[in-house]
Design a protein around this motif. Structure first.
Motif, PDB file in Angstrom:
ATOM      1  N   GLU B  25       0.815  -1.222   0.000  1.00  0.00           N
ATOM      2  CA  GLU B  25       0.000   0.000   0.000  1.00  0.00           C
ATOM      3  C   GLU B  25       0.843   1.265   0.000  1.00  0.00           C
ATOM      4  O   GLU B  25       0.496   2.260  -0.636  1.00  0.00           O
ATOM      5  CB  GLU B  25      -0.937   0.016   1.211  1.00  0.00           C
ATOM      6  N   ASP B 105       6.370 -11.184   3.466  1.00  0.00           N
ATOM      7  CA  ASP B 105       5.813 -10.348   4.525  1.00  0.00           C
ATOM      8  C   ASP B 105       5.305  -9.020   3.958  1.00  0.00           C
ATOM      9  O   ASP B 105       4.159  -8.616   4.188  1.00  0.00           O
ATOM     10  CB  ASP B 105       6.906 -10.105   5.574  1.00  0.00           C
ATOM     11  N   ALA B 106       6.150  -8.361   3.175  1.00  0.00           N
ATOM     12  CA  ALA B 106       5.832  -7.008   2.702  1.00  0.00           C
ATOM     13  C   ALA B 106       4.594  -6.959   1.818  1.00  0.00           C
ATOM     14  O   ALA B 106       3.867  -5.975   1.806  1.00  0.00           O
ATOM     15  CB  ALA B 106       7.034  -6.425   1.956  1.00  0.00           C
ATOM     16  N   SER B 108       2.036  -9.041   2.001  1.00  0.00           N
ATOM     17  CA  SER B 108       0.906  -9.795   2.552  1.00  0.00           C
ATOM     18  C   SER B 108      -0.033  -8.921   3.377  1.00  0.00           C
ATOM     19  O   SER B 108      -0.990  -9.424   3.956  1.00  0.00           O
ATOM     20  CB  SER B 108       1.398 -10.978   3.380  1.00  0.00           C
ATOM     21  N   PHE B 109       0.235  -7.618   3.434  1.00  0.00           N
ATOM     22  CA  PHE B 109      -0.728  -6.701   4.046  1.00  0.00           C
ATOM     23  C   PHE B 109      -1.337  -5.838   2.943  1.00  0.00           C
ATOM     24  O   PHE B 109      -0.705  -5.602   1.909  1.00  0.00           O
ATOM     25  CB  PHE B 109      -0.052  -5.812   5.088  1.00  0.00           C
ATOM     26  N   GLY B 110      -2.542  -5.368   3.173  1.00  0.00           N
ATOM     27  CA  GLY B 110      -3.218  -4.550   2.171  1.00  0.00           C
ATOM     28  C   GLY B 110      -3.993  -5.406   1.196  1.00  0.00           C
ATOM     29  O   GLY B 110      -4.369  -6.536   1.508  1.00  0.00           O
TER      30      GLY B 110
END
Lengths: 188, 188
Positions: B25, B105-106, B108-110
DNA sequence: GTCTATACGACGATAGAC
DNA sequence: GTCTATCGTCGTATAGAC
């Protein structure tokens, strides 16, 4: 709409769950308003520093509750291995058996501001210190104890990443199960 | 401005480093344009699916390179423990001794989209399969081997989280050092 | 295949009534 | 202390010239 009075605790809880689920940047003020039940302007009344302050207070609040509810009981009386198993049960609940992300991870991408970053760092260090204290109590020297503590935490954090991506939480459950051994407690 | 021809590889590299550093994001199209050296509209020429497609191709591309450069050599001839130590050296380089975040990790959000999520999942599973293969070669049964593999990966991923928050990468270095033992290889 | 220029909605944040 | 209404900016995404 009629004014809704929402307790500060409920606001922080809603904020926390939202940030935990989607990270800092993806949590928009519109979603934050929905999650907390407050309008944007009301949020700015409570958090004049805006979204960054929200993240910082979430980080600090979770750090406090984590320290109080999960870490503090580690120092109480009782058999060491039972205290460690108890913290394992608390962690399993806290992370919903591995299906809930950790705020240390969720708030560490994007630009949450230095206050939030500092709070995250403090929380991570407090966690490591608490685990290291257990490891020292089990007979390990300070430097080794801190290493064991960090590694045990990393096993949990990494398992949460794996679970989030693959949906497989067995890794998390194993990390909790071997927590006593990870912290260097003698086998049963 | 005069048209700049940028190779597809360079575009993907710039995209990868940006997503890795700040997450999905927080990587805006303006930053993406700067990082790749292309204008926004040129990016849309190459990625008609927009930012989500960029994330998906980054995830797939990194998965490919990871499999080829790091995992494939694990299956080559040679002493097993030496192959595992070699992969440890590659991982240390890949993650800049623990100071570089993992795209698993980076991204896997948003809302990176299902294509990116599927690519991440595939990459994670390929990693686990490769490590599990090593563990089976060391004599472990399939189910146990997969568990050891997942746990070894989690130790690395978790260490990257810890390093990102605290700046302390020793946890990562330890995870790499004990990789042979983590995968169930016999002690020297 | 890249560029300049722009559309248009969503973003974080604020003003002011109650 | 909450609300409605709005601001200016920046977000992703397009149009069309070269």
């Amino acid at each position: 709409m009629a004014p809704r009075i929402v307790s500060e605790e409920d606001v922080l809880t809603g904020l926390t769950e939202l940030f935990r689920g989607c990270g800092y940047e993806a949590a928009t003020l519109t979603e934050i308003a929905n999650a907390t039940g407050l309008q944007k302007s009301s949020l700015y009344h409570r958090f004049p520093g805006g979204k960054q302050q929200m993240a910082a207070e979430v980080a600090a609040g979770v750090g406090e509750r984590f320290a109080k509810d999960i870490l503090a009981p580690l120092g109480k009386d009782g058999a060491l291995d039972e205290r460690v198993r108890a913290v394992g049960r608390k962690l399993t609940e806290f992370y919903a058996s591995g299906h809930r992300a950790c705020l240390l991870d969720a708030l560490s991408f994007g630009e949450p501001g230095s206050a939030a970053s500092d709070a995250l760092k403090a929380a991570a260090n407090a966690w490591a210190d608490a685990f290291a204290s257990v490891s020292r109590e089990a007979g390990h020297r300070p430097a080794e104890a801190l290493a064991l503590a960090q590694d045990a935490i990393a096993a949990i954090e990494g398992a949460l990443v794996i679970a989030r991506i693959t949906g497989d939480n067995r890794c998390f459950l194993r990390a909790i199960k071997r927590l006593p051994a990870s912290l260097g407690l003698p086998p049963d």
